[in-house]
Design a protein around this motif. Structure first.
Motif, PDB file in Angstrom:
ATOM      1  N   VAL A 307      41.262  14.628  30.730  1.00 14.50           N
ATOM      2  CA  VAL A 307      40.412  13.439  30.672  1.00 14.50           C
ATOM      3  C   VAL A 307      41.277  12.223  30.949  1.00 14.50           C
ATOM      4  O   VAL A 307      42.073  11.804  30.109  1.00 14.50           O
ATOM      5  N   ASN A 308      41.139  11.699  32.171  1.00  8.29           N
ATOM      6  CA  ASN A 308      41.907  10.507  32.565  1.00  8.29           C
ATOM      7  C   ASN A 308      43.415  10.723  32.383  1.00  8.29           C
ATOM      8  O   ASN A 308      44.114   9.895  31.793  1.00  8.29           O
ATOM      9  N   THR A 309      43.870  11.871  32.885  1.00 10.06           N
ATOM     10  CA  THR A 309      45.293  12.265  32.840  1.00 10.06           C
ATOM     11  C   THR A 309      45.828  12.377  31.420  1.00 10.06           C
ATOM     12  O   THR A 309      47.042  12.375  31.205  1.00 10.06           O
ATOM     13  N   GLU A 310      44.970  12.481  30.464  1.00  8.90           N
ATOM     14  CA  GLU A 310      45.407  12.721  29.089  1.00  8.90           C
ATOM     15  C   GLU A 310      44.775  14.006  28.584  1.00  8.90           C
ATOM     16  O   GLU A 310      43.619  14.314  28.903  1.00  8.90           O
ATOM     17  N   ILE A 311      45.549  14.719  27.790  1.00  9.44           N
ATOM     18  CA  ILE A 311      45.066  16.006  27.318  1.00  9.44           C
ATOM     19  C   ILE A 311      44.028  15.827  26.216  1.00  9.44           C
ATOM     20  O   ILE A 311      44.116  14.908  25.409  1.00  9.44           O
ATOM     21  N   GLY A 381      47.517  23.756  20.436  1.00  6.56           N
ATOM     22  CA  GLY A 381      48.065  22.843  19.443  1.00  6.56           C
ATOM     23  C   GLY A 381      49.350  22.205  19.908  1.00  6.56           C
ATOM     24  O   GLY A 381      49.581  21.011  19.704  1.00  6.56           O
ATOM     25  N   GLY A 382      50.208  22.993  20.562  1.00  5.98           N
ATOM     26  CA  GLY A 382      51.439  22.429  21.079  1.00  5.98           C
ATOM     27  C   GLY A 382      51.197  21.410  22.168  1.00  5.98           C
ATOM     28  O   GLY A 382      51.853  20.360  22.214  1.00  5.98           O
ATOM     29  N   LEU A 383      50.247  21.707  23.054  1.00  5.10           N
ATOM     30  CA  LEU A 383      49.918  20.747  24.105  1.00  5.10           C
ATOM     31  C   LEU A 383      49.372  19.450  23.511  1.00  5.10           C
ATOM     32  O   LEU A 383      49.656  18.352  24.003  1.00  5.10           O
ATOM     33  N   TYR A 384      48.593  19.589  22.486  1.00  4.74           N
ATOM     34  CA  TYR A 384      48.033  18.397  21.854  1.00  4.74           C
ATOM     35  C   TYR A 384      49.128  17.553  21.183  1.00  4.74           C
ATOM     36  O   TYR A 384      49.151  16.325  21.301  1.00  4.74           O
ATOM     37  N   LEU A 385      50.067  18.236  20.501  1.00  3.13           N
ATOM     38  CA  LEU A 385      51.090  17.519  19.764  1.00  3.13           C
ATOM     39  C   LEU A 385      52.052  16.770  20.673  1.00  3.13           C
ATOM     40  O   LEU A 385      52.471  15.655  20.361  1.00  3.13           O
ATOM     41  N   VAL A 386      52.411  17.367  21.783  1.00  2.00           N
ATOM     42  CA  VAL A 386      53.369  16.706  22.675  1.00  2.00           C
ATOM     43  C   VAL A 386      52.687  15.888  23.751  1.00  2.00           C
ATOM     44  O   VAL A 386      53.352  15.208  24.547  1.00  2.00           O
ATOM     45  N   GLY A 387      51.358  15.968  23.822  1.00  2.00           N
ATOM     46  CA  GLY A 387      50.630  15.202  24.829  1.00  2.00           C
ATOM     47  C   GLY A 387      50.982  15.612  26.233  1.00  2.00           C
ATOM     48  O   GLY A 387      51.104  14.741  27.110  1.00  2.00           O
ATOM     49  N   PRO A 390      50.459  17.383  33.428  1.00  2.00           N
ATOM     50  CA  PRO A 390      51.289  17.131  34.619  1.00  2.00           C
ATOM     51  C   PRO A 390      51.292  15.654  34.989  1.00  2.00           C
ATOM     52  O   PRO A 390      50.245  15.035  35.136  1.00  2.00           O
ATOM     53  N   GLY A 391      52.492  15.101  35.050  1.00  2.00           N
ATOM     54  CA  GLY A 391      52.632  13.704  35.450  1.00  2.00           C
ATOM     55  C   GLY A 391      52.770  12.758  34.285  1.00  2.00           C
ATOM     56  O   GLY A 391      53.299  11.679  34.420  1.00  2.00           O
ATOM     57  N   ASP A 392      52.293  13.135  33.100  1.00  4.92           N
ATOM     58  CA  ASP A 392      52.405  12.243  31.942  1.00  4.92           C
ATOM     59  C   ASP A 392      52.442  13.122  30.696  1.00  4.92           C
ATOM     60  O   ASP A 392      51.427  13.385  30.069  1.00  4.92           O
ATOM     61  N   THR A 393      53.610  13.569  30.344  1.00  4.46           N
ATOM     62  CA  THR A 393      53.709  14.601  29.324  1.00  4.46           C
ATOM     63  C   THR A 393      54.093  14.077  27.958  1.00  4.46           C
ATOM     64  O   THR A 393      53.754  14.666  26.951  1.00  4.46           O
ATOM     65  N   GLY A 394      54.830  13.014  27.908  1.00  3.32           N
ATOM     66  CA  GLY A 394      55.313  12.554  26.622  1.00  3.32           C
ATOM     67  C   GLY A 394      56.530  13.304  26.124  1.00  3.32           C
ATOM     68  O   GLY A 394      57.028  13.045  25.048  1.00  3.32           O
ATOM     69  N   LEU A 395      57.020  14.263  26.907  1.00  5.70           N
ATOM     70  CA  LEU A 395      58.212  15.020  26.540  1.00  5.70           C
ATOM     71  C   LEU A 395      59.444  14.398  27.195  1.00  5.70           C
ATOM     72  O   LEU A 395      59.337  13.772  28.240  1.00  5.70           O
ATOM     73  N   LEU A 470      56.219  27.516  28.800  1.00  2.00           N
ATOM     74  CA  LEU A 470      54.877  28.068  28.608  1.00  2.00           C
ATOM     75  C   LEU A 470      53.839  26.963  28.466  1.00  2.00           C
ATOM     76  O   LEU A 470      52.760  27.027  29.077  1.00  2.00           O
ATOM     77  N   LEU A 471      54.144  25.923  27.698  1.00  2.80           N
ATOM     78  CA  LEU A 471      53.190  24.825  27.516  1.00  2.80           C
ATOM     79  C   LEU A 471      52.955  24.090  28.834  1.00  2.80           C
ATOM     80  O   LEU A 471      51.810  23.766  29.183  1.00  2.80           O
ATOM     81  N   ARG A 472      54.031  23.845  29.550  1.00  2.32           N
ATOM     82  CA  ARG A 472      53.901  23.078  30.784  1.00  2.32           C
ATOM     83  C   ARG A 472      53.085  23.844  31.822  1.00  2.32           C
ATOM     84  O   ARG A 472      52.179  23.293  32.457  1.00  2.32           O
TER      85      ARG A 472
END
Length: 879
Positions: A307-311, A381-387, A390-395, A470-472
């Motif tokens: 949703v708008n490049t955000e998970i 859950g991991g994807l949600y926590l790290v946001g 692709p392109g804007d991960t927060g990691l 795996l998350l990526r």
């Protein structure tokens, strides 16, 4: 009781249980893959955007076909093993029908693949071809199921009123054999330190005639280097490695045997790098494949959306509880079974049959429920926590670069490898010096960091890197359809996996081959006609059945290793191993009365089974396996190395070898006879190459629990069971044993001897009476002497009990690498310069000529002090 933990109540042999487990586990894998396809087929039937789920289903179906073909083959082999001729032929028909169905299945998949994208969804049905394939598939499996039931113990009782073959038998392993009443010499483990010390001791024993008098020389780890070198050379030279001999001079030039010269260093680096790359490729293939399927499923279910490049993670898509029920359903079943048992036991006695069924349901549901919950709940859950998107991960970019094919990615990946190698080296050095006390705070803190913190740090880094990948990848497959439609990736993954299977195996990617070659070139020499000494051609197959035999009145060569197993049926808690002994006549697993008969095989037969080219069971191979201290699985010392098991496996720090389980294929006298003729030889050759251990064995090394029931066992350092070889020597019931001990146990503690005493008592009922106190230095400058005398009392045999005879006894002459008495001046000077002499760390395998000569000379001097005592010489010279 054999197999009791598996619910058989001792009514099956090791091979029967192992074959049944192999079949059922492969069948379970096929069922799991069939279940994984179900949501994809459902999505195709829905008709919307069916290209991705349809083709992904066909890719999974390819793995499913492989799994059910293997399952059918193993089902047939299980029925064949039970030796019911009538059902064996029927099972063969069922297996062939499944194979035919698999061929039709492949044809169907190829046709369906081309249909996608050419028009409307094909609904994953290819008309009459699908119908015929399904019919043959069902008939084949019904036949196999009928054979499985009919050949089971229950089926035989119901259908024919007969029992299957009786269960395995148990008998004492104290068989004595050719060593009964004779002299045995043992050479302890300890790397190049022990090899040097034992060389000096054997030189003196040969001069005194005791080496030739011995019926067997047992080598463990580093002691096995010298024991094998002495034995092989003595076949042609009556005084091997004598002072001034060309072979001894050559050996002094090989004391850095692992990395002797630039070529050896180069090959060592390539060996590590080759295995590391293969390991990482396998990890990447598994992670990418899981992420592809998982990402599509989570995206299809609406759990993960872009949703708008955000998970955005939704645990209840469309307000339904179905996803959460799916994710936790299997674990809930296991919990429900637990509650049912408790409630039932409260009001009535639960029948054993019901309890067995419920336990099986609980075990299976928990086995698959935990990974399902981790993937379906942990990944979102991991994807949600790290946001991550692709392109804007927060990691951190350094972590993300690990899975990006860019220059930064290569640099980050290389840095990760360097860090892991550094951690591995630090940890190994820490383990090698563990037990050495220091009063300095800095040393204690460094030891704590190496042995307690670094192991978990290395494992954590590997797990973190794998999790990020795996998350990526999962996030990309869940949100980017172009990413999910890149089918060329599947071709690359399949090609790499096939290439790994065809061109290498779990033994070839390890460091064993390099280690074996270095040992062979350094220690196994021959005397040339011109009087020089040279290494025996490494490519000459020194078959153990031929080259370990006693020759011209000399002793036989026995090399002691261990087979790593963690079965509560066979080994005490945390022992994690059983002895694996290389002998020229019989080879295999030897232990206490808890191990059933059948663990040893004829050596020449076992050589052919292990490798059609006769390379796996040779003298240098046995030397390398017995010295495989650096391995993810380490028998009794697993407690220390378990935290770094994953780190060692990934870094390819693996010296152990996967060999055929000697309990398997041991029901006939000549299971693998020599073959003649071109096509039989070709068939045997191809079969042997295909049957080599694959990636699954790597997984068992890294995180698994090796089992005695497995088709292959992992053989490592004999010091992981008994570093002295004393227990194996006493099992043979000799009259006398000379123990040459160069173990690196703590000074004045003699822990290797203590462990051997306890093991002999626990495993064989042998009581050892020996007092090492004369070798204790304490506050003195030197110990009084470096040897002691003891007596081992064997349990009475039935004849001894019946005739009221005294039990059999073995004399023990124990010589230890300690500073005792007045030594030659060169040793005195060396000892003053090297305060750790003669307890140099086993991790240090790089000796110069002074180091080698000091330990060799000490071994000679201390053995001389032993045999120089008039009572010892009198006892050893007695007939």
């Amino acid at each position: 009781m054999l197999g009791e933990s598996a619910g058989t109540k001792g009514e099956a042999t090791i091979e029967q249980i192992g074959r049944r487990r192999t079949f059922t586990r492969t069948l379970q894998l096929a069922i799991v893959l069939a279940v994984v396809q179900w949501p994809m087929r459902h999505a195709v039937q829905a008709g919307a955007d069916c290209d991705i789920p349809g083709r992904l289903s066909l890719l999974v179906d390819g793995t499913f076909i492989t799994a059910y073909v293997y399952a059918a083959y193993r089902g047939y082999k299980y029925v064949r093993f039970l030796n019911r001729q009538r059902w064996q032929a029927v099972a063969a028909v069922g297996a062939w029908l499944v194979f035919v169905a698999a061929i039709l299945d492949v044809v169907e998949d190829v046709k369906l693949w081309s249909d996608f994208g050419a028009g409307a969804c094909s609904d994953l049905i290819a008309g009459w071809l699908t119908t015929v394939m399904h019919g043959i598939f069902v008939v084949g499996w019904l036949i196999l199921a009928l054979c499985y039931f009919a050949t089971s113990r229950f089926g035989q009782q119901k259908l024919h009123g007969v029992e299957l073959e009786p269960p395995a038998t148990f008998s004492p392993s104290l068989d004595g054999g050719p060593d009964h009443g004779k002299l045995v010499i043992t050479c302890s483990g300890g790397g190049i330190r022990s090899a040097s010390f034992c060389l000096g001791a054997l030189q003196h024993l040969r001069e005194e005639g005791f080496y030739d008098k011995a019926s067997t020389v047992i080598g463990v780890s580093g002691g096995g280097y010298t024991a094998a070198a002495f034995h092989v050379l003595r076949r042609a030279v009556p005084d091997p490695f004598a002072q001034g001999s060309p072979e001894l001079a050559r050996l002094r030039r090989q004391t850095r045997y692992l990395l002797q010269g630039g070529r050896a260093v180069f090959l060592a680096g390539l060996s590590v790098l080759f295995g590391l790359i293969v390991n990482l490729l396998l990890i990447g293939i598994v992670l990418r494949s899981v992420a592809w399927v998982l990402g599509w499923f989570l995206g299809n279910q609406g759990v993960i959306r872009d949703v708008n490049t955000e998970i955005q993670v939704t645990w209840r898509p469309d307000g339904s509880w179905s996803f959460l029920a799916l994710a936790g359903g299997l674990i809930a079943i296991s919990a429900a079974v637990f509650v049912i048992e408790k409630v039932w036991d409260r009001w009535a006695r639960m029948p054993d049959v019901v309890r067995t069924v419920l336990n099986s349901v609980s075990s299976v549901s928990l086995r698959y429920g935990v990974p399902v919950a981790v993937l379906l709940l942990g990944v979102p859950g991991g994807l949600y926590l790290v946001g991550q998107l692709p392109g804007d991960t927060g990691l951190p970019s350094e972590l993300l670069a690990l899975v990006d094919p860019t220059k930064q990615g290569v640099a980050s990946f290389s840095a990760l490898v360097v860090v892991l190698i550094g951690l591995g080296r630090s940890v190994w050095n820490g383990l090698a010096t563990e037990g050495k006390e220091s009063s300095r705070l800095r040393d204690r803190l460094l030891a704590f960091a190496r042995t307690k913190l670094a192991p978990w740090a290395g494992t954590a880094i590997i797990v973190l890197a794998a999790t990020i990948a795996l998350l990526r990848w999962t996030g990309g497959y869940a949100t980017e359809k172009d990413f999910a439609r890149d089918w060329s990736v599947a071709v690359i993954l399949a090609t790499v996996a096939l290439g790994i299977k065809v061109f290498t195996d779990a033994n070839r990617t390890s460091l064993h081959s390099f280690y074996r070659e270095r040992l062979s070139r350094a220690f196994l020499v021959e005397r040339k006609p011109n009087g020089s000494a040279a290494a025996i051609d490494y490519y000459k197959r020194l078959r153990y059945s031929e080259w370990a035999k006693p020759d011209q009145g000399g002793p036989r060569l026995v090399i002691a290793g261990v087979a790593n197993v963690e079965d509560a049926d066979f080994v005490p808690t945390q022992r994690d191993c059983v002895p694996f002994v290389f002998d020229s006549d019989c080879i295999g697993i030897i232990g206490d009365r808890s191990l059933p008969d059948g663990g040893r095989r004829r050596t020449d037969d076992y050589e052919r089974e292990a490798d059609v080219l006769l390379r796996e069971v040779t003298v240098p191979a046995a030397m390398a396996m017995s010295g495989a201290a650096l391995s993810p699985l380490t028998g009794r010392v697993n407690g220390r190395t378990r935290p770094i098991r994953l780190l060692l496996a990934v870094l390819n720090a693996r010296l152990g070898v996967w060999l055929p389980n000697p309990y398997w294929n041991n029901h006939v006298d000549d299971a693998f006879p020599p073959v003649t003729g071109f096509f039989p030889k070709l068939s045997r050759y191809v079969g042997s190459i295909i049957d080599k251990p694959g990636p699954y064995r790597l997984l068992r090394e890294a995180v698994g629990s090796p089992s005695m029931y497995d088709r292959r066992i992992y053989v490592t350092d004999g010091g992981h069971y008994d570093n002295l070889g004393l227990v194996e020597a006493l099992r043979r019931k000799p009259a006398q044993v000379i123990v040459i001990d160069a173990s690196n146990d703590a000074e004045d503690r003699f822990s290797a001897l203590a462990e051997a005493i306890a093991t002999a008592r626990m495993d064989h009922g042998i009581e050892i009476d020996i007092d090492p106190s004369p070798m204790i230095r304490g506050a003195k400058e030197r110990a009084d002497r470096a040897w002691v005398y003891g007596i081992a009392t064997h349990p009475k045999t039935e004849d001894e009990v019946e005739n009221n005879e005294d039990p059999y006894r073995t004399e023990i002459f124990f010589v230890k690498a300690v500073l005792a008495g007045h030594l030659d001046w060169d040793l005195e000077v060396y000892a003053k310069r090297h305060t750790d002499f003669p307890r140099r760390a086993t991790s240090d395998q790089f000796y110069d000529e002074w180091d080698f000569e000091a330990y060799r000379s000490l071994g000679f001097a201390l053995a001389e002090s032993l045999t120089g005592h008039h009572r010892v010489k009198e006892r050893l010279n007695a007939p």
